[in-house]
Design a protein around this motif. Sequence first.
Motif, PDB file in Angstrom:
ATOM      1  N   MET A  95      -4.601 -16.563  34.663  1.00 58.19           N
ATOM      2  CA  MET A  95      -4.076 -15.919  33.464  1.00 58.19           C
ATOM      3  C   MET A  95      -3.979 -14.402  33.656  1.00 58.19           C
ATOM      4  SD  MET A  95      -3.274 -18.303  31.415  1.00 58.19           S
ATOM      5  CE  MET A  95      -2.911 -19.300  32.881  1.00 58.19           C
ATOM      6  N   MET A  96      -4.925 -13.826  34.381  1.00 62.37           N
ATOM      7  CA  MET A  96      -4.838 -12.396  34.668  1.00 62.37           C
ATOM      8  C   MET A  96      -3.615 -12.090  35.526  1.00 62.37           C
ATOM      9  SD  MET A  96      -5.885  -9.331  34.335  1.00 62.37           S
ATOM     10  CE  MET A  96      -7.511  -9.399  33.611  1.00 62.37           C
ATOM     11  N   TRP A  97      -3.325 -12.949  36.496  1.00 61.69           N
ATOM     12  CA  TRP A  97      -2.133 -12.752  37.323  1.00 61.69           C
ATOM     13  C   TRP A  97      -0.862 -12.893  36.498  1.00 61.69           C
ATOM     14  CZ3 TRP A  97      -1.688 -10.244  41.538  1.00 61.69           C
ATOM     15  CH2 TRP A  97      -2.716 -10.219  42.482  1.00 61.69           C
ATOM     16  N   PHE A  98      -0.848 -13.839  35.539  1.00 66.96           N
ATOM     17  CA  PHE A  98       0.309 -13.973  34.659  1.00 66.96           C
ATOM     18  C   PHE A  98       0.528 -12.681  33.863  1.00 66.96           C
ATOM     19  CE2 PHE A  98       0.041 -18.890  34.268  1.00 66.96           C
ATOM     20  CZ  PHE A  98       0.763 -19.005  35.450  1.00 66.96           C
ATOM     21  N   PHE A  99      -0.567 -12.132  33.337  1.00 67.69           N
ATOM     22  CA  PHE A  99      -0.462 -10.891  32.569  1.00 67.69           C
ATOM     23  C   PHE A  99       0.043  -9.749  33.455  1.00 67.69           C
ATOM     24  CE2 PHE A  99      -2.491  -6.810  31.597  1.00 67.69           C
ATOM     25  CZ  PHE A  99      -1.898  -6.544  30.363  1.00 67.69           C
ATOM     26  N   ILE A 100      -0.505  -9.646  34.661  1.00 64.23           N
ATOM     27  CA  ILE A 100      -0.106  -8.567  35.576  1.00 64.23           C
ATOM     28  C   ILE A 100       1.378  -8.659  35.910  1.00 64.23           C
ATOM     29  CG2 ILE A 100      -0.364  -7.745  37.956  1.00 64.23           C
ATOM     30  CD1 ILE A 100      -3.365  -8.271  37.677  1.00 64.23           C
ATOM     31  N   MET A 101       1.874  -9.854  36.172  1.00 59.38           N
ATOM     32  CA  MET A 101       3.285 -10.017  36.507  1.00 59.38           C
ATOM     33  C   MET A 101       4.180  -9.628  35.330  1.00 59.38           C
ATOM     34  SD  MET A 101       3.419 -10.819  39.622  1.00 59.38           S
ATOM     35  CE  MET A 101       5.172 -11.169  39.682  1.00 59.38           C
ATOM     36  N   SER A 102       3.817 -10.046  34.118  1.00 59.47           N
ATOM     37  CA  SER A 102       4.635  -9.683  32.952  1.00 59.47           C
ATOM     38  C   SER A 102       4.591  -8.188  32.702  1.00 59.47           C
ATOM     39  CB  SER A 102       4.147 -10.450  31.719  1.00 59.47           C
ATOM     40  OG  SER A 102       2.813 -10.083  31.394  1.00 59.47           O
ATOM     41  N   ASP A 103       3.421  -7.572  32.865  1.00 61.83           N
ATOM     42  CA  ASP A 103       3.297  -6.129  32.665  1.00 61.83           C
ATOM     43  C   ASP A 103       4.037  -5.355  33.752  1.00 61.83           C
ATOM     44  OD1 ASP A 103       2.302  -4.511  30.674  1.00 61.83           O
ATOM     45  OD2 ASP A 103       0.525  -3.936  31.795  1.00 61.83           O
ATOM     46  N   ALA A 104       4.047  -5.891  34.962  1.00 62.72           N
ATOM     47  CA  ALA A 104       4.786  -5.244  36.058  1.00 62.72           C
ATOM     48  C   ALA A 104       6.278  -5.214  35.751  1.00 62.72           C
ATOM     49  CB  ALA A 104       4.528  -5.986  37.369  1.00 62.72           C
ATOM     50  N   LEU A 105       6.793  -6.285  35.142  1.00 59.28           N
ATOM     51  CA  LEU A 105       8.207  -6.307  34.757  1.00 59.28           C
ATOM     52  C   LEU A 105       8.489  -5.265  33.675  1.00 59.28           C
ATOM     53  CD1 LEU A 105       8.830 -10.176  34.681  1.00 59.28           C
ATOM     54  CD2 LEU A 105       9.622  -8.543  36.407  1.00 59.28           C
ATOM     55  N   THR A 106       7.545  -5.078  32.758  1.00 56.55           N
ATOM     56  CA  THR A 106       7.714  -4.070  31.699  1.00 56.55           C
ATOM     57  C   THR A 106       7.789  -2.668  32.293  1.00 56.55           C
ATOM     58  OG1 THR A 106       6.453  -5.458  30.170  1.00 56.55           O
ATOM     59  CG2 THR A 106       6.749  -3.152  29.557  1.00 56.55           C
ATOM     60  N   PHE A 107       6.850  -2.338  33.172  1.00 56.33           N
ATOM     61  CA  PHE A 107       6.866  -1.021  33.808  1.00 56.33           C
ATOM     62  C   PHE A 107       8.113  -0.844  34.671  1.00 56.33           C
ATOM     63  CE2 PHE A 107       2.284  -0.609  32.863  1.00 56.33           C
ATOM     64  CZ  PHE A 107       2.248   0.716  32.484  1.00 56.33           C
ATOM     65  N   SER A 108       8.557  -1.916  35.320  1.00 52.45           N
ATOM     66  CA  SER A 108       9.773  -1.835  36.141  1.00 52.45           C
ATOM     67  C   SER A 108      10.978  -1.473  35.278  1.00 52.45           C
ATOM     68  CB  SER A 108      10.016  -3.169  36.846  1.00 52.45           C
ATOM     69  OG  SER A 108       8.967  -3.473  37.727  1.00 52.45           O
ATOM     70  N   GLY A 109      11.046  -2.063  34.081  1.00 51.70           N
ATOM     71  CA  GLY A 109      12.140  -1.726  33.172  1.00 51.70           C
ATOM     72  C   GLY A 109      12.099  -0.268  32.743  1.00 51.70           C
ATOM     73  N   PHE A 110      10.903   0.241  32.451  1.00 54.30           N
ATOM     74  CA  PHE A 110      10.769   1.643  32.047  1.00 54.30           C
ATOM     75  C   PHE A 110      11.202   2.587  33.175  1.00 54.30           C
ATOM     76  CE2 PHE A 110       7.098   0.384  29.018  1.00 54.30           C
ATOM     77  CZ  PHE A 110       8.021  -0.074  28.108  1.00 54.30           C
ATOM     78  N   LEU A 111      10.729   2.305  34.388  1.00 56.98           N
ATOM     79  CA  LEU A 111      11.053   3.178  35.519  1.00 56.98           C
ATOM     80  C   LEU A 111      12.532   3.087  35.886  1.00 56.98           C
ATOM     81  CD1 LEU A 111       7.892   2.654  37.767  1.00 56.98           C
ATOM     82  CD2 LEU A 111       8.452   4.636  36.346  1.00 56.98           C
ATOM     83  N   ALA A 112      13.120   1.898  35.723  1.00 52.50           N
ATOM     84  CA  ALA A 112      14.551   1.756  35.985  1.00 52.50           C
ATOM     85  C   ALA A 112      15.362   2.571  34.981  1.00 52.50           C
ATOM     86  CB  ALA A 112      14.951   0.288  35.930  1.00 52.50           C
ATOM     87  N   ALA A 113      14.953   2.520  33.709  1.00 51.76           N
ATOM     88  CA  ALA A 113      15.631   3.319  32.681  1.00 51.76           C
ATOM     89  C   ALA A 113      15.496   4.807  32.982  1.00 51.76           C
ATOM     90  CB  ALA A 113      15.054   2.995  31.304  1.00 51.76           C
ATOM     91  N   TYR A 114      14.302   5.205  33.434  1.00 51.13           N
ATOM     92  CA  TYR A 114      14.088   6.609  33.808  1.00 51.13           C
ATOM     93  C   TYR A 114      15.025   7.011  34.954  1.00 51.13           C
ATOM     94  CZ  TYR A 114      11.941  10.689  35.982  1.00 51.13           C
ATOM     95  OH  TYR A 114      11.737  11.913  36.542  1.00 51.13           O
ATOM     96  N   GLY A 115      15.124   6.137  35.966  1.00 47.59           N
ATOM     97  CA  GLY A 115      15.972   6.442  37.113  1.00 47.59           C
ATOM     98  C   GLY A 115      17.434   6.582  36.727  1.00 47.59           C
ATOM     99  N   PHE A 116      17.936   5.676  35.899  1.00 50.19           N
ATOM    100  CA  PHE A 116      19.332   5.754  35.460  1.00 50.19           C
ATOM    101  C   PHE A 116      19.586   7.034  34.672  1.00 50.19           C
ATOM    102  CE2 PHE A 116      19.478   1.009  35.968  1.00 50.19           C
ATOM    103  CZ  PHE A 116      20.518   0.990  36.899  1.00 50.19           C
ATOM    104  N   SER A 117      18.674   7.367  33.766  1.00 50.22           N
ATOM    105  CA  SER A 117      18.851   8.565  32.945  1.00 50.22           C
ATOM    106  C   SER A 117      18.786   9.827  33.789  1.00 50.22           C
ATOM    107  CB  SER A 117      17.771   8.618  31.852  1.00 50.22           C
ATOM    108  OG  SER A 117      17.864   7.502  31.000  1.00 50.22           O
TER     109      SER A 117
END
Length: 345
Positions: free
Chosen positions: A30-52
């Motif tokens: 369950m901790m790995w499931f949480f980490i993977m979902s949170d990693a996708l969230t941070f990836s989206g934030f950093l991708a938005a930062y990169g595009f901007s």
Amino acid sequence: MGSTVTTATTEGKTWGGGNEPLGASYGKLMMWFFIMSDALTFSGFLAAYGFSRFKFIETWPLADEVFTHFPFMHGVAAPMYYVALMTFILIFSSVTMVLAVDAGHQMKQQKVAFYMFLTIIGGLIFVGSQAWEWKNFISGEYGAIETKGGSILQFVDNTGKRVKLEDFAVAIPHEREQHKASNGIWFESEATLPTYTVEEVVEGFKSHPNILVRTEVILTKETAEKAQGLHPTLNDFKFHSKHKSILTREESLARLANAQLVVEGANLQRNEYGSKLFADFFFFITGFHGFHVFSGVIINIIIFINILLGTYEKRRTYEMVEKVGLYWHFVDLVWVFVFTFFYLV
């Protein structure tokens, strides 16, 4: 858990040991499931930062000019030094967490407690350092002018060194009340009033002929060298690979004619460093990561208390330390990406 799995030849508990997916317990998985979902969230934030950033690359602030503070070294330019120290402390706390997990495997309670204590201290120092960075970012150091078109105008001397508003602005007697509901202006509100008015900055600029306006537009090295030829007073100034455009006195006065307001520091509406999106992403991404680190510190403190109470000795397993260690390594790894994207690139 309590559920049972039955096959043609075997029967056993799903999480009882022999049927553990990938050999991981329920809690670890369950901790790995949480980490993977949170990693996708941070990836989206950093991708938005990169595009901007690359959309507004010509006006994006230079990190070397924004994060220059170091505790107890007021007035000394130390670009990125403290951010690098923060990063080192957080990574070192990941090392102490590894040692705590290893000590748990060996059932050494005192060592687990000692290394968990060091991990907590490292996390607290990082969170405190991040709060200190926020304070300096919000309060600002030099100040700037925002024009009617939304451009940011900064000030430099004839060597290209930044100049604070307080170094040249003149005092003009005036009365100005902050717009807010309590004084009857219910339809309009604003942040704390700046230290100086536009008139005080403009008049001070006119009385200091050695000061020039620097725009938020970033020049390449080649363009900067051409600009240097247009500014004989800047011949001694060493241009870096990136440099912001410096105007002549005539151009500076023309741009100041469109001055709208004085900007000091940064918030979600104004930003003395350049593009407003830079401040928005800074608050959101570093704040979101800081919340993760703070949450990790709280969880570590709870685990630390349980270690002192001997809870895991009674259970004959320190798996809880290992699970919280997975989370702590994750927030450390995320910071490496945030540090790279936000401060280095």
